[in-house]
Design a protein around this motif. Structure first.
Motif, PDB file in Angstrom:
ATOM      1  N   GLU A 114       0.815  -1.218   0.000  1.00 29.46           N
ATOM      2  CA  GLU A 114       0.000   0.000   0.000  1.00 29.46           C
ATOM      3  C   GLU A 114       0.850   1.270   0.000  1.00 29.46           C
ATOM      4  N   GLU A 115       1.935   1.283   0.754  1.00 25.52           N
ATOM      5  CA  GLU A 115       2.758   2.486   0.847  1.00 25.52           C
ATOM      6  C   GLU A 115       3.427   2.806  -0.485  1.00 25.52           C
ATOM      7  N   VAL A 116       3.982   1.782  -1.125  1.00 23.69           N
ATOM      8  CA  VAL A 116       4.621   1.972  -2.428  1.00 23.69           C
ATOM      9  C   VAL A 116       3.588   2.421  -3.455  1.00 23.69           C
ATOM     10  N   ALA A 117       2.417   1.797  -3.437  1.00 26.26           N
ATOM     11  CA  ALA A 117       1.357   2.138  -4.380  1.00 26.26           C
ATOM     12  C   ALA A 117       0.874   3.569  -4.173  1.00 26.26           C
ATOM     13  N   ARG A 118       0.775   4.003  -2.916  1.00 28.91           N
ATOM     14  CA  ARG A 118       0.301   5.351  -2.625  1.00 28.91           C
ATOM     15  C   ARG A 118       1.263   6.401  -3.187  1.00 28.91           C
ATOM     16  N   ARG A 119       2.582   6.176  -3.016  1.00 31.52           N
ATOM     17  CA  ARG A 119       3.553   7.120  -3.567  1.00 31.52           C
ATOM     18  C   ARG A 119       3.468   7.149  -5.090  1.00 31.52           C
ATOM     19  N   HIS A 120       3.367   5.964  -5.695  1.00 25.28           N
ATOM     20  CA  HIS A 120       3.282   5.891  -7.157  1.00 25.28           C
ATOM     21  C   HIS A 120       2.051   6.635  -7.660  1.00 25.28           C
ATOM     22  N   ASP A 121       0.917   6.436  -7.004  1.00 28.84           N
ATOM     23  CA  ASP A 121      -0.321   7.089  -7.418  1.00 28.84           C
ATOM     24  C   ASP A 121      -0.186   8.606  -7.360  1.00 28.84           C
ATOM     25  N   GLN A 122       0.475   9.116  -6.321  1.00 28.36           N
ATOM     26  CA  GLN A 122       0.643  10.556  -6.195  1.00 28.36           C
ATOM     27  C   GLN A 122       1.524  11.099  -7.311  1.00 28.36           C
ATOM     28  N   VAL A 123       2.558  10.350  -7.660  1.00 25.84           N
ATOM     29  CA  VAL A 123       3.449  10.770  -8.748  1.00 25.84           C
ATOM     30  C   VAL A 123       2.691  10.791 -10.075  1.00 25.84           C
ATOM     31  N   VAL A 124       1.881   9.771 -10.316  1.00 30.14           N
ATOM     32  CA  VAL A 124       1.080   9.714 -11.549  1.00 30.14           C
ATOM     33  C   VAL A 124       0.113  10.894 -11.613  1.00 30.14           C
ATOM     34  N   ARG A 125      -0.565  11.156 -10.497  1.00 32.73           N
ATOM     35  CA  ARG A 125      -1.531  12.267 -10.486  1.00 32.73           C
ATOM     36  C   ARG A 125      -0.838  13.600 -10.769  1.00 32.73           C
ATOM     37  N   THR A 126       0.308  13.823 -10.159  1.00 31.02           N
ATOM     38  CA  THR A 126       1.038  15.075 -10.386  1.00 31.02           C
ATOM     39  C   THR A 126       1.478  15.187 -11.834  1.00 31.02           C
ATOM     40  N   PHE A 127       1.924  14.075 -12.413  1.00 25.09           N
ATOM     41  CA  PHE A 127       2.328  14.078 -13.819  1.00 25.09           C
ATOM     42  C   PHE A 127       1.163  14.473 -14.717  1.00 25.09           C
ATOM     43  N   VAL A 128       0.016  13.839 -14.527  1.00 24.85           N
ATOM     44  CA  VAL A 128      -1.149  14.105 -15.375  1.00 24.85           C
ATOM     45  C   VAL A 128      -1.624  15.551 -15.202  1.00 24.85           C
ATOM     46  N   GLU A 129      -1.689  16.022 -13.966  1.00 30.03           N
ATOM     47  CA  GLU A 129      -2.127  17.394 -13.719  1.00 30.03           C
ATOM     48  C   GLU A 129      -1.174  18.404 -14.357  1.00 30.03           C
ATOM     49  N   THR A 130       0.116  18.092 -14.344  1.00 28.08           N
ATOM     50  CA  THR A 130       1.101  18.985 -14.954  1.00 28.08           C
ATOM     51  C   THR A 130       0.916  19.043 -16.465  1.00 28.08           C
ATOM     52  N   VAL A 131       0.679  17.883 -17.081  1.00 31.50           N
ATOM     53  CA  VAL A 131       0.428  17.853 -18.524  1.00 31.50           C
ATOM     54  C   VAL A 131      -0.839  18.642 -18.849  1.00 31.50           C
ATOM     55  N   LEU A 132      -1.886  18.472 -18.047  1.00 38.43           N
ATOM     56  CA  LEU A 132      -3.167  19.122 -18.330  1.00 38.43           C
ATOM     57  C   LEU A 132      -3.120  20.639 -18.172  1.00 38.43           C
ATOM     58  N   GLU A 133      -2.086  21.157 -17.522  1.00 37.57           N
ATOM     59  CA  GLU A 133      -1.898  22.611 -17.479  1.00 37.57           C
ATOM     60  C   GLU A 133      -1.508  23.153 -18.852  1.00 37.57           C
ATOM     61  N   ARG A 134      -1.034  22.257 -19.726  1.00 39.44           N
ATOM     62  CA  ARG A 134      -0.571  22.656 -21.059  1.00 39.44           C
ATOM     63  C   ARG A 134      -1.283  21.892 -22.167  1.00 39.44           C
ATOM     64  N   SER A 135      -2.375  21.232 -21.816  1.00 46.52           N
ATOM     65  CA  SER A 135      -3.054  20.367 -22.774  1.00 46.52           C
ATOM     66  C   SER A 135      -4.557  20.428 -22.549  1.00 46.52           C
ATOM     67  N   ALA A 136      -5.334  20.284 -23.619  1.00 46.44           N
ATOM     68  CA  ALA A 136      -6.791  20.288 -23.487  1.00 46.44           C
ATOM     69  C   ALA A 136      -7.290  19.003 -22.844  1.00 46.44           C
ATOM     70  N   THR A 137      -6.782  17.874 -23.328  1.00 46.06           N
ATOM     71  CA  THR A 137      -7.169  16.568 -22.794  1.00 46.06           C
ATOM     72  C   THR A 137      -5.953  15.664 -22.730  1.00 46.06           C
ATOM     73  N   PHE A 138      -6.110  14.564 -22.022  1.00 45.76           N
ATOM     74  CA  PHE A 138      -5.024  13.619 -21.794  1.00 45.76           C
ATOM     75  C   PHE A 138      -5.398  12.301 -22.465  1.00 45.76           C
ATOM     76  N   GLY A 139      -4.584  11.818 -23.419  1.00 43.28           N
ATOM     77  CA  GLY A 139      -4.937  10.645 -24.213  1.00 43.28           C
ATOM     78  C   GLY A 139      -4.413   9.355 -23.613  1.00 43.28           C
ATOM     79  N   VAL A 140      -5.325   8.419 -23.291  1.00 40.43           N
ATOM     80  CA  VAL A 140      -4.933   7.139 -22.689  1.00 40.43           C
ATOM     81  C   VAL A 140      -5.328   5.977 -23.594  1.00 40.43           C
ATOM     82  N   ARG A 141      -4.714   4.841 -23.337  1.00 42.58           N
ATOM     83  CA  ARG A 141      -4.894   3.683 -24.206  1.00 42.58           C
ATOM     84  C   ARG A 141      -6.233   2.985 -24.056  1.00 42.58           C
ATOM     85  N   GLY A 142      -6.763   2.929 -22.830  1.00 43.03           N
ATOM     86  CA  GLY A 142      -7.976   2.151 -22.643  1.00 43.03           C
ATOM     87  C   GLY A 142      -8.764   2.548 -21.413  1.00 43.03           C
ATOM     88  N   GLU A 143      -9.875   1.838 -21.193  1.00 40.37           N
ATOM     89  CA  GLU A 143     -10.799   2.166 -20.112  1.00 40.37           C
ATOM     90  C   GLU A 143     -10.202   1.911 -18.735  1.00 40.37           C
TER      91      GLU A 143
END
Length: 387
Positions: A114-143
Protein backbone atom coordinates in the motif's frame (compact mmCIF):
# COMPACT_ATOMS: atom_id res chain seq x y z
CA UNK A 1 14.05 1.74 -29.32
CA UNK A 2 13.81 2.08 -25.55
CA UNK A 3 14.59 -1.57 -24.93
CA UNK A 4 11.67 -2.79 -27.07
CA UNK A 5 11.26 -2.41 -30.83
CA UNK A 6 7.49 -2.28 -30.35
CA UNK A 7 7.99 1.30 -29.14
CA UNK A 8 8.99 2.24 -32.69
CA UNK A 9 5.53 1.39 -34.01
CA UNK A 10 3.50 3.89 -32.01
CA UNK A 11 6.22 6.57 -32.09
CA UNK A 12 6.47 6.36 -35.89
CA UNK A 13 2.66 6.30 -36.18
CA UNK A 14 2.42 9.62 -34.36
CA UNK A 15 5.22 11.13 -36.46
CA UNK A 16 3.50 10.03 -39.67
CA UNK A 17 0.19 11.48 -38.52
CA UNK A 18 1.80 14.88 -37.84
CA UNK A 19 4.01 14.99 -40.96
CA UNK A 20 2.05 17.59 -42.89
CA UNK A 21 3.78 19.58 -45.58
CA UNK A 22 3.93 22.71 -43.42
CA UNK A 23 5.12 21.04 -40.22
CA UNK A 24 8.70 20.44 -39.15
CA UNK A 25 9.04 17.48 -36.80
CA UNK A 26 12.18 16.65 -34.86
CA UNK A 27 12.30 13.45 -32.86
CA UNK A 28 14.34 13.18 -29.70
CA UNK A 29 14.26 13.77 -25.99
CA UNK A 30 13.93 10.05 -25.36
CA UNK A 31 16.54 10.20 -22.61
CA UNK A 32 15.74 13.66 -21.27
CA UNK A 33 14.25 12.21 -18.09
CA UNK A 34 17.50 10.33 -17.40
CA UNK A 35 19.66 13.45 -17.45
CA UNK A 36 20.87 14.73 -14.09
CA UNK A 37 20.19 18.29 -15.24
CA UNK A 38 17.83 18.60 -18.25
CA UNK A 39 17.99 22.43 -18.23
CA UNK A 40 19.67 22.69 -21.63
CA UNK A 41 17.14 20.32 -23.19
CA UNK A 42 14.24 22.32 -21.71
CA UNK A 43 15.72 25.62 -22.88
CA UNK A 44 16.25 24.28 -26.41
CA UNK A 45 12.68 22.97 -26.63
CA UNK A 46 11.16 26.23 -25.40
CA UNK A 47 13.26 28.25 -27.84
CA UNK A 48 12.82 26.03 -30.91
CA UNK A 49 9.37 24.43 -30.93
CA UNK A 50 5.68 25.30 -30.93
CA UNK A 51 4.36 22.01 -29.52
CA UNK A 52 5.79 19.13 -27.46
CA UNK A 53 4.16 15.80 -28.37
CA UNK A 54 4.85 12.77 -26.18
CA UNK A 55 3.84 9.30 -27.47
CA UNK A 56 4.04 7.00 -24.45
CA UNK A 57 3.31 3.36 -23.67
CA UNK A 58 2.72 1.73 -20.28
CA UNK A 59 4.70 4.24 -18.21
CA UNK A 60 2.22 4.14 -15.33
CA UNK A 61 3.69 0.76 -14.42
CA UNK A 62 5.30 0.10 -11.07
CA UNK A 63 9.04 0.67 -11.30
CA UNK A 64 8.74 3.77 -13.49
CA UNK A 65 7.89 6.07 -10.59
CA UNK A 66 11.18 7.95 -10.33
CA UNK A 67 11.35 8.47 -14.10
CA UNK A 68 7.85 9.94 -14.04
CA UNK A 69 9.05 12.44 -11.43
CA UNK A 70 11.78 13.60 -13.81
CA UNK A 71 9.36 13.74 -16.76
CA UNK A 72 6.97 15.83 -14.67
CA UNK A 73 9.72 18.32 -13.84
CA UNK A 74 10.61 18.70 -17.51
CA UNK A 75 7.00 19.31 -18.56
CA UNK A 76 6.46 21.76 -15.70
CA UNK A 77 9.29 23.92 -17.05
CA UNK A 78 8.08 23.92 -20.65
CA UNK A 79 6.38 27.05 -21.97
CA UNK A 80 4.62 25.50 -24.98
CA UNK A 81 1.60 23.19 -25.39
CA UNK A 82 2.19 19.55 -24.42
CA UNK A 83 0.18 16.60 -25.72
CA UNK A 84 0.51 13.07 -24.34
CA UNK A 85 -0.66 10.46 -26.84
CA UNK A 86 -1.68 6.94 -25.90
CA UNK A 87 -0.33 6.39 -22.38
CA UNK A 88 -1.31 3.27 -20.46
CA UNK A 89 -1.57 1.76 -17.01
CA UNK A 90 -0.22 -1.67 -16.24
CA UNK A 91 -1.47 -4.05 -13.58
CA UNK A 92 -2.67 -7.63 -13.34
CA UNK A 93 -5.98 -8.73 -14.86
CA UNK A 94 -7.31 -9.42 -11.36
CA UNK A 95 -6.25 -6.04 -9.99
CA UNK A 96 -7.76 -4.29 -13.01
CA UNK A 97 -11.19 -5.58 -12.02
CA UNK A 98 -10.90 -4.37 -8.42
CA UNK A 99 -11.98 -1.04 -6.95
CA UNK A 100 -8.45 -0.28 -5.75
CA UNK A 101 -6.14 -0.30 -8.76
CA UNK A 102 -2.45 -0.82 -8.05
CA UNK A 103 0.14 -0.75 -10.79
CA UNK A 104 2.63 -3.58 -11.31
CA UNK A 105 5.20 -4.83 -13.87
CA UNK A 106 4.96 -7.09 -16.91
CA UNK A 107 4.69 -10.74 -15.93
CA UNK A 108 4.18 -9.99 -12.24
CA UNK A 109 1.20 -11.50 -10.45
CA UNK A 110 1.63 -9.47 -7.27
CA UNK A 111 0.95 -5.78 -6.81
CA UNK A 112 3.07 -3.48 -4.63
CA UNK A 113 2.25 -2.88 -0.97
CA UNK A 114 0.00 0.00 0.00
CA UNK A 115 2.76 2.49 0.85
CA UNK A 116 4.62 1.97 -2.43
CA UNK A 117 1.36 2.14 -4.38
CA UNK A 118 0.30 5.35 -2.63
CA UNK A 119 3.55 7.12 -3.57
CA UNK A 120 3.28 5.89 -7.16
CA UNK A 121 -0.32 7.09 -7.42
CA UNK A 122 0.64 10.56 -6.20
CA UNK A 123 3.45 10.77 -8.75
CA UNK A 124 1.08 9.71 -11.55
CA UNK A 125 -1.53 12.27 -10.49
CA UNK A 126 1.04 15.07 -10.39
CA UNK A 127 2.33 14.08 -13.82
CA UNK A 128 -1.15 14.11 -15.38
CA UNK A 129 -2.13 17.39 -13.72
CA UNK A 130 1.10 18.99 -14.95
CA UNK A 131 0.43 17.85 -18.52
CA UNK A 132 -3.17 19.12 -18.33
CA UNK A 133 -1.90 22.61 -17.48
CA UNK A 134 -0.57 22.66 -21.06
CA UNK A 135 -3.05 20.37 -22.77
CA UNK A 136 -6.79 20.29 -23.49
CA UNK A 137 -7.17 16.57 -22.79
CA UNK A 138 -5.02 13.62 -21.79
CA UNK A 139 -4.94 10.65 -24.21
CA UNK A 140 -4.93 7.14 -22.69
CA UNK A 141 -4.89 3.68 -24.21
CA UNK A 142 -7.98 2.15 -22.64
CA UNK A 143 -10.80 2.17 -20.11
CA UNK A 144 -8.71 0.66 -17.30
CA UNK A 145 -6.22 3.52 -17.55
CA UNK A 146 -9.01 6.09 -17.58
CA UNK A 147 -10.66 4.50 -14.55
CA UNK A 148 -7.33 4.52 -12.75
CA UNK A 149 -6.76 8.24 -13.41
CA UNK A 150 -10.31 9.20 -12.45
CA UNK A 151 -9.87 7.25 -9.20
CA UNK A 152 -6.86 9.49 -8.48
CA UNK A 153 -8.99 12.61 -8.85
CA UNK A 154 -8.39 13.52 -12.50
CA UNK A 155 -11.61 14.94 -14.02
CA UNK A 156 -13.37 12.41 -16.23
CA UNK A 157 -13.88 14.93 -19.06
CA UNK A 158 -10.14 15.66 -19.26
CA UNK A 159 -9.20 12.03 -19.98
CA UNK A 160 -9.86 10.65 -23.49
CA UNK A 161 -9.55 6.99 -24.40
CA UNK A 162 -7.85 6.86 -27.81
CA UNK A 163 -6.37 3.36 -27.94
CA UNK A 164 -2.90 2.79 -29.37
CA UNK A 165 -1.75 5.30 -32.03
CA UNK A 166 0.09 2.54 -33.89
CA UNK A 167 -3.21 1.09 -35.06
CA UNK A 168 -3.98 4.38 -36.82
CA UNK A 169 -0.72 4.43 -38.80
CA UNK A 170 -2.53 4.05 -42.12
CA UNK A 171 -5.74 5.84 -41.12
CA UNK A 172 -9.31 4.56 -41.08
CA UNK A 173 -9.13 2.09 -43.98
CA UNK A 174 -7.11 -0.67 -42.32
CA UNK A 175 -8.84 -4.03 -42.85
CA UNK A 176 -7.83 -7.53 -41.85
CA UNK A 177 -8.54 -10.40 -44.23
CA UNK A 178 -8.76 -13.96 -42.91
CA UNK A 179 -8.27 -16.53 -45.65
CA UNK A 180 -10.51 -19.61 -45.64
CA UNK A 181 -9.33 -23.00 -44.48
CA UNK A 182 -7.33 -24.29 -41.51
CA UNK A 183 -3.66 -23.77 -40.70
CA UNK A 184 -1.31 -26.56 -41.75
CA UNK A 185 2.31 -27.51 -41.07
CA UNK A 186 3.22 -25.59 -44.21
CA UNK A 187 1.53 -22.36 -43.08
CA UNK A 188 3.76 -19.35 -42.54
CA UNK A 189 3.13 -18.26 -38.96
CA UNK A 190 4.67 -15.66 -36.65
CA UNK A 191 4.88 -16.27 -32.90
CA UNK A 192 5.73 -13.35 -30.63
CA UNK A 193 7.02 -14.15 -27.15
CA UNK A 194 7.33 -12.11 -23.97
CA UNK A 195 9.73 -14.24 -21.94
CA UNK A 196 8.46 -12.66 -18.69
CA UNK A 197 4.96 -14.12 -19.01
CA UNK A 198 4.25 -17.33 -17.14
CA UNK A 199 3.21 -20.20 -19.41
CA UNK A 200 4.89 -19.03 -22.59
CA UNK A 201 7.62 -21.69 -22.48
CA UNK A 202 4.94 -24.36 -23.00
CA UNK A 203 3.41 -22.40 -25.89
CA UNK A 204 6.81 -21.97 -27.55
CA UNK A 205 7.74 -25.64 -27.18
CA UNK A 206 4.46 -26.88 -28.67
CA UNK A 207 4.25 -24.54 -31.64
CA UNK A 208 7.94 -24.67 -32.56
CA UNK A 209 7.46 -28.40 -33.11
CA UNK A 210 4.09 -28.25 -34.87
CA UNK A 211 4.96 -25.61 -37.48
CA UNK A 212 8.32 -25.86 -39.27
CA UNK A 213 7.65 -22.57 -41.13
CA UNK A 214 6.99 -20.68 -37.90
CA UNK A 215 9.29 -17.73 -37.16
CA UNK A 216 9.56 -15.63 -34.01
CA UNK A 217 10.57 -11.94 -34.21
CA UNK A 218 12.30 -10.72 -31.06
CA UNK A 219 11.52 -7.28 -29.67
CA UNK A 220 13.67 -6.86 -26.54
CA UNK A 221 17.12 -5.32 -26.94
CA UNK A 222 19.02 -8.18 -25.28
CA UNK A 223 17.59 -10.74 -27.69
CA UNK A 224 18.30 -8.40 -30.60
CA UNK A 225 21.93 -8.11 -29.51
CA UNK A 226 22.14 -11.89 -29.19
CA UNK A 227 20.98 -12.35 -32.78
CA UNK A 228 23.32 -9.65 -34.09
CA UNK A 229 26.42 -10.81 -32.19
CA UNK A 230 25.81 -14.50 -31.59
CA UNK A 231 26.56 -14.00 -27.89
CA UNK A 232 24.13 -14.93 -25.11
CA UNK A 233 22.86 -11.96 -23.07
CA UNK A 234 20.65 -13.64 -20.46
CA UNK A 235 21.68 -15.68 -17.41
CA UNK A 236 19.76 -18.83 -18.24
CA UNK A 237 20.02 -20.13 -14.67
CA UNK A 238 17.15 -17.69 -14.02
CA UNK A 239 14.93 -18.68 -16.96
CA UNK A 240 13.26 -21.71 -18.50
CA UNK A 241 15.57 -23.02 -21.24
CA UNK A 242 12.52 -23.60 -23.46
CA UNK A 243 12.21 -19.83 -23.90
CA UNK A 244 13.89 -18.56 -27.10
CA UNK A 245 16.30 -16.16 -25.41
CA UNK A 246 19.55 -18.13 -25.78
CA UNK A 247 21.71 -19.39 -28.63
CA UNK A 248 21.05 -23.03 -27.73
CA UNK A 249 17.33 -22.77 -28.45
CA UNK A 250 16.05 -24.61 -31.52
CA UNK A 251 14.49 -21.46 -32.99
CA UNK A 252 17.89 -19.76 -32.85
CA UNK A 253 19.80 -22.75 -34.26
CA UNK A 254 17.24 -23.20 -37.03
CA UNK A 255 17.42 -19.46 -37.82
CA UNK A 256 13.73 -19.00 -37.12
CA UNK A 257 14.39 -16.42 -34.41
CA UNK A 258 14.75 -13.04 -36.15
CA UNK A 259 15.11 -9.34 -35.43
CA UNK A 260 13.71 -6.50 -37.55
CA UNK A 261 15.82 -3.33 -37.22
CA UNK A 262 13.23 -1.31 -39.16
CA UNK A 263 9.61 -1.12 -37.98
CA UNK A 264 8.55 -0.64 -41.61
CA UNK A 265 10.34 -3.80 -42.76
CA UNK A 266 8.80 -5.64 -39.82
CA UNK A 267 5.31 -4.63 -40.88
CA UNK A 268 6.04 -5.45 -44.53
CA UNK A 269 7.18 -8.99 -43.60
CA UNK A 270 3.70 -9.91 -42.41
CA UNK A 271 2.23 -9.48 -45.87
CA UNK A 272 3.71 -12.88 -46.74
CA UNK A 273 2.55 -14.56 -43.53
CA UNK A 274 -0.84 -16.02 -42.83
CA UNK A 275 -1.18 -15.60 -39.07
CA UNK A 276 0.49 -14.11 -36.01
CA UNK A 277 -0.08 -14.88 -32.35
CA UNK A 278 1.48 -14.44 -28.94
CA UNK A 279 1.81 -12.28 -25.86
CA UNK A 280 3.59 -9.28 -27.42
CA UNK A 281 1.14 -6.45 -27.99
CA UNK A 282 3.07 -4.75 -30.79
CA UNK A 283 4.20 -8.04 -32.26
CA UNK A 284 0.54 -8.54 -33.06
CA UNK A 285 -0.09 -4.92 -34.02
CA UNK A 286 2.74 -5.05 -36.58
CA UNK A 287 0.88 -7.93 -38.24
CA UNK A 288 -2.44 -6.09 -38.13
CA UNK A 289 -0.83 -3.14 -39.90
CA UNK A 290 -0.01 -5.50 -42.75
CA UNK A 291 -3.60 -6.77 -42.85
CA UNK A 292 -2.68 -10.13 -41.31
CA UNK A 293 -4.98 -11.87 -38.78
CA UNK A 294 -3.69 -12.14 -35.21
CA UNK A 295 -4.62 -13.62 -31.88
CA UNK A 296 -3.29 -11.83 -28.83
CA UNK A 297 -2.67 -13.89 -25.69
CA UNK A 298 -3.62 -11.23 -23.15
CA UNK A 299 -1.97 -11.51 -19.75
CA UNK A 300 -2.32 -8.14 -17.97
CA UNK A 301 -4.46 -5.00 -17.95
CA UNK A 302 -2.26 -3.37 -20.59
CA UNK A 303 -2.83 -6.03 -23.23
CA UNK A 304 -6.45 -6.68 -22.27
CA UNK A 305 -7.69 -3.07 -22.32
CA UNK A 306 -6.27 -2.46 -25.78
CA UNK A 307 -7.60 -5.75 -27.12
CA UNK A 308 -11.06 -4.84 -25.86
CA UNK A 309 -10.97 -1.23 -27.10
CA UNK A 310 -9.87 -2.14 -30.62
CA UNK A 311 -11.64 -5.53 -30.78
CA UNK A 312 -8.33 -7.28 -31.45
CA UNK A 313 -8.95 -11.05 -31.46
CA UNK A 314 -7.69 -12.28 -28.09
CA UNK A 315 -7.90 -14.81 -25.30
CA UNK A 316 -6.59 -14.73 -21.77
CA UNK A 317 -3.53 -16.95 -21.60
CA UNK A 318 -4.64 -18.04 -18.13
CA UNK A 319 -7.90 -19.48 -19.55
CA UNK A 320 -6.15 -22.39 -21.28
CA UNK A 321 -5.70 -25.64 -19.38
CA UNK A 322 -3.15 -26.75 -21.99
CA UNK A 323 -0.87 -24.58 -24.13
CA UNK A 324 -2.81 -23.50 -27.23
CA UNK A 325 -1.64 -24.32 -30.74
CA UNK A 326 -1.69 -21.78 -33.54
CA UNK A 327 -4.45 -23.82 -35.20
CA UNK A 328 -6.61 -23.58 -32.09
CA UNK A 329 -6.10 -19.82 -31.89
CA UNK A 330 -6.79 -19.46 -35.63
CA UNK A 331 -10.19 -21.10 -35.16
CA UNK A 332 -10.97 -18.64 -32.35
CA UNK A 333 -10.00 -15.62 -34.46
CA UNK A 334 -12.79 -13.38 -35.77
CA UNK A 335 -11.46 -10.24 -37.48
CA UNK A 336 -14.77 -8.63 -38.40
CA UNK A 337 -15.35 -6.80 -35.08
CA UNK A 338 -11.95 -5.12 -35.53
CA UNK A 339 -12.76 -4.15 -39.12
CA UNK A 340 -16.15 -2.73 -38.20
CA UNK A 341 -14.81 -0.70 -35.28
CA UNK A 342 -11.68 0.73 -36.91
CA UNK A 343 -13.29 3.77 -38.65
CA UNK A 344 -15.03 4.89 -35.45
CA UNK A 345 -11.90 4.46 -33.35
CA UNK A 346 -9.89 6.40 -35.90
CA UNK A 347 -12.36 9.32 -35.92
CA UNK A 348 -12.12 9.49 -32.13
CA UNK A 349 -8.32 9.59 -32.35
CA UNK A 350 -8.43 12.35 -34.95
CA UNK A 351 -10.84 14.36 -32.79
CA UNK A 352 -8.38 14.08 -29.91
CA UNK A 353 -5.55 15.41 -32.07
CA UNK A 354 -7.66 18.34 -33.28
CA UNK A 355 -8.88 19.16 -29.76
CA UNK A 356 -5.25 19.51 -28.75
CA UNK A 357 -4.40 21.84 -31.63
CA UNK A 358 -2.58 19.32 -33.82
CA UNK A 359 -2.99 19.15 -37.61
CA UNK A 360 -2.57 15.78 -39.30
CA UNK A 361 -1.93 14.24 -42.70
CA UNK A 362 -5.46 12.85 -42.54
CA UNK A 363 -7.05 16.31 -42.59
CA UNK A 364 -8.60 17.79 -45.71
CA UNK A 365 -6.04 18.90 -48.34
CA UNK A 366 -3.19 17.15 -46.51
CA UNK A 367 -1.35 13.96 -47.42
CA UNK A 368 1.22 11.50 -45.98
CA UNK A 369 2.93 11.04 -49.37
CA UNK A 370 6.08 12.91 -48.34
CA UNK A 371 6.54 10.79 -45.24
CA UNK A 372 5.82 7.56 -47.10
CA UNK A 373 8.51 8.32 -49.68
CA UNK A 374 11.03 8.54 -46.85
CA UNK A 375 10.16 5.13 -45.39
CA UNK A 376 10.24 3.22 -48.70
CA UNK A 377 13.79 2.01 -48.09
CA UNK A 378 12.90 0.90 -44.57
CA UNK A 379 10.05 -1.18 -45.95
CA UNK A 380 12.63 -3.15 -47.95
CA UNK A 381 14.79 -3.83 -44.89
CA UNK A 382 14.46 -7.48 -43.97
CA UNK A 383 15.30 -9.33 -40.77
CA UNK A 384 18.65 -9.94 -39.14
CA UNK A 385 19.12 -13.71 -38.81
CA UNK A 386 21.12 -15.59 -36.18
CA UNK A 387 24.83 -16.18 -36.81
Amino acid sequence: MGGNSGNLLYANAVVRALSTRWTRIDTGGFDAHTQEDPSKFIKDVNRTYDHYVVPLANVFRSGFTDKLVKMTEIIRRLEIPVTVVGIGAQTTVTAAESDELRMTKTGKTRVPDEEVARRHDQVVRTFVETVLERSATFGVRGEVTKRYLVSLGIPDERVTVIGCPSLFTWGSDLRIEKTPGPLTRESRISMNVDYRVKGMADVVELNSELYPELTSPVQDSKSARMIITGVDKYDMSKFDSRLPIHTGHRLYKERRLVFYPSPWGWIESFKSQRFAFGTRLHGNIAALLAGTPVHLLAHDSRTLELARYHAIPHSLLSDFEKPPSAAELWERTDVEPFNQLQPERFRNYLDFMHTNGLRTVFDKDRSPRGFDRKIAEGQRTGPVLPQ
